[in-house]
Scaffold this active site. Sequence first.
Site, PDB file in Angstrom:
ATOM      1  N   HIS A  49       1.032  -1.162  -0.014  1.00  0.00           N
ATOM      2  CA  HIS A  49       0.118  -0.146  -0.146  1.00  0.00           C
ATOM      3  C   HIS A  49       0.818   1.196   0.179  1.00  0.00           C
ATOM      4  CE1 HIS A  49      -3.242  -2.869   0.912  1.00  0.00           C
ATOM      5  NE2 HIS A  49      -4.313  -1.858   0.649  1.00  0.00           N
ATOM      6  N   HIS A  98       1.720  -4.044   9.426  1.00  0.00           N
ATOM      7  CA  HIS A  98       2.558  -3.457   9.067  1.00  0.00           C
ATOM      8  C   HIS A  98       4.002  -3.143  10.428  1.00  0.00           C
ATOM      9  CE1 HIS A  98       2.890  -4.500   4.898  1.00  0.00           C
ATOM     10  NE2 HIS A  98       1.414  -3.619   5.275  1.00  0.00           N
TER      11      HIS A  98
END
Length: 132
Positions: A49, A98
């Site tokens: 992303h 993440h």
Amino acid sequence: DWGGLARLAVAGAAAGASSRLLKLAYERARPADLAPLWHADGFSYPSGHSVGAALLYVSIALIAGRALPRAGQRAALLALALALVAVVGATRVYLGVHYPSDVLGGAALGAGWALLLNGRARAPAARPRAAA
């Protein structure tokens, strides 16, 4: 700007491929320290992303910035793009999918591709050599 669109498409393909290759090379597991707010599959590094956000927003700022007459306006547009990249990265960390380093690595990869292709587009065309 068809040239800008072409650069964005090439950069998108290159960034996506390099992101996948890095994920396979590092095989970093996603954070397991806290219960994530969202489930994500696959490896963690780099954040796909963040790669996509940096590539898209920085590319758009660089392409659109050519139409702005003042350096301050171009800098503000780039700052807005970087703020959007930071928001995307922060949400990935907040969701627990993440580590911050995954986001920074992904943002660097995406911005790097955007800058590389922008620089290539701005490079002067090679002149044919004059016969000696």
